[in-house]
Write an enzyme that holds these catalytic residues in place. Sequence first.
Site, mmCIF file in Angstrom:
data_model
loop_
_atom_site.group_PDB
_atom_site.id
_atom_site.type_symbol
_atom_site.label_atom_id
_atom_site.label_comp_id
_atom_site.label_asym_id
_atom_site.label_seq_id
_atom_site.Cartn_x
_atom_site.Cartn_y
_atom_site.Cartn_z
ATOM 1 N N GLU A 105 12.457 56.402 28.262
ATOM 2 C CA GLU A 105 11.478 55.662 27.907
ATOM 3 C C GLU A 105 10.521 56.150 27.045
ATOM 4 O O GLU A 105 9.391 55.255 26.725
ATOM 5 C CB GLU A 105 10.992 54.999 29.143
ATOM 6 N N LYS B 4 11.914 61.805 28.099
ATOM 7 C CA LYS B 4 11.558 61.668 29.469
ATOM 8 C C LYS B 4 12.728 62.032 30.353
ATOM 9 O O LYS B 4 12.266 62.568 31.441
ATOM 10 C CB LYS B 4 11.066 60.237 29.602
#
Length: 775
Positions: free
Chosen positions: A488, A601
């Site tokens: 993300e 991430k």
Amino acid sequence: MKEYFKVDEWKIIEESFDPQYNKVTESVFSLGNGRMGQRANFEEAYSGETLQGNYVAGVYYPDKTRVGWWKNGYPEYFAKVLNAANWIGIDMKLGDEQLDLAECEVLSFRRELNMKEGYLQRNFKAKTKLGKELEVEAIRFCSMADDEAGAIKYTITPLNFEEEISITPFIDGDIVNKDSNYDEKFWDEVGKAVEGDNGYVHLRTKKTGFEVVTAMMFAVVQDGKNIDAQSTPIQKEKYIAAEIKLQAKKGQSITLIKYAVNVSSQNYAAAELVTRSAGVLKTISAKGFDTMLAEQAAAWAEKWKHNDIMIEGDAAAQQGIRFNIFQLNQTYTGEDDRLNIGPKGFTGEKYGGSTYWDTEAYCVPFYLATAEQKVARNLLLYRYKQLGKAIDNAKLLGFKDGAALYPMVTMDGTECHNEWEITFEEIHRNGAIAFAIFNYIRYTGDEAYLTDYGLEVLIAISRFWVQRITWSADKQQYVMLGVTGPNEYENNVNNNWYTSTIAVWCLKYTIEAIGKVKEASQPKYNDLVAKTGFREEQECEKFADIIRNMYFAHDDKLGIFLQQDGYLDKEQILVKDLPASEQPLVKKWSWDRILRSVYIKQADVLQGLYFFEDNYDLDTIRRNYDFYEPRTVHESSLSPCVHAILAARLGDIDRAYQFYLRTSRLDIDDYNSDTDDGCHITSMAGTWMSVVEGFGGMRVKDGKLSFNPLLPHQWQAFSFRVGFRGASLNIKISKEGVLIKNLSDAEIVIKIYGSDIAIKSNSEKLTPVQASTLE
Ligand code: BGC
């Protein structure tokens, strides 16, 4: 990372009270039974930092989305599992002085979560501002045997005073969610009553109209005897209580036993709720606290029998894995296909208690191997039943002809995320939902699922991919524009390798599934064609054309798949060269800087290599792992487990072990400094995967269970239990070898290090551990 709790194989223990750490402890010590749950708040008043939390599964509120500038396609609301009535409350007054640990000198304090038997215990000695010293012991649990009920035994002993003590058990429904978008309260009062030793509050949610009755009954024990304590009823808005006044003597204990119940209109007609709650209270109070506690221990013993993992020689790792398994069992029991697994379970409000792709990508494997088949099946049926809404959701975004886009965040099938920029384009969730169908059938052999439910979902998802993919005249290939992959920390990228890979895999699997269903039952296939308007020849030809001509971003010089187009244009500074003071990035950097950076991430390309490992040789997996892991900050709890499994697959047992520790003790050690708002429940299933699929190397190959075990140097042995197609196996890996016990009545053939071995019923086989499992 903090080492706050004492290491113990079956318990989480806090030996002193640190008010600064209280919200983390409240999360870690949360209780639940699949139907309801709560944070480990104190029973008596507490004016320090706390996050009060009680939850009833499936009862949610559609909180109107808060957004500065409305865009078409934005979800109307963000659904939230509601912070519900507080049923644990017991106000204590010593004369006129309220007992409140924030105002006391805490002389000793111990809290422990007994994971083996499923209860929370707290003992403390404290001195009040007026110098009164007292001791308290409180034990409570959410009952597994009576899943609408909970019970508390609260004992107070004055140590240096004699005085009138007032004990006030209460139910408080005047609750507001901390994450309420407009600071509104979500509950209305329907009714309440309190008389003698019992009372209830009846509430209804605004908009969704769920009704919940939270009821209590209590008994008082003084001097070892049940006494007929007189109480004074108290009522306020959404609140009832009964005040009991007793003369306390020094050294003499007074115990309040509080039984509580939550019943909801999800399961009974609203008009019946009060009677139902009284019925459950009658049953549990007739059993009594000690019998309920014994039943709780028995219910947990049964759970542990099927899903315990034992680690010898490493108590911290043992505590970590048991904590994860404990929390998963508290969150979802699989009894009800309307329920699912929120990323924070019953431990906090974050993520709204909604369903994410976490369920399919991470939780399904855990429940497949450790619970009855119906549990994973119910998770799949939850999505099947929401197919109509997934088609509506796609329509809202401009798709047609039965294309389905499942929501990234949902309660009832409607998209209800709160972060447009990120979640809107995370269309890869459709892929995980298709993958779970494949994974379930691969594991269970339940091919009928494909005919009865699976193919219908696959067709709708494939139709979505067909419309979402674009033909690039420039490349003369199909491309996938404007997506967000699992990472993300990139939004709106082109040709995210993971998304394109899972999309093409879906198309292939759908074609294969059509063949299987036609073979299994042509009439059922015909019904499906009629129901969905599927034009087999034309639509399959399109699927095949995309499969043949899809573009995948890659770099030939490095021999890697590219996370997305242009990834190599980024400044390539590795995480090891990033100052620790700048991490976690999500707290230290601006969003703009994060988006432009190389940092990942959570597993993205590597998530694809994990799902589809059979399609890639080991060198390809290694090159991609060696490239992407050093750029990964693991700021999602879902990240370390996938890396642990891949590291184990690559034979890097030390790295695998480091990742395992990080995932298994993520909340116990508050690794990411974010456990205060709840535990990372869905990633706990990933922790289980790290042991079973990582160190145990468990896979399903050709319809058989296959193991390629490795033993971390830090461990003397580890063992786990799995169920597979009616068989039950215990697998123990130690320096002596891999010992597999077949605990079932039929012979089973499994693969160990690639070779088939047969194990007769109720017997065992030992195979030496292989140093290298690379091939
Ligand atoms: C992760 C998502 C996940 C969500 C809920 C986010 O931080 O990036 O992949 O679905 O948390 O657990």
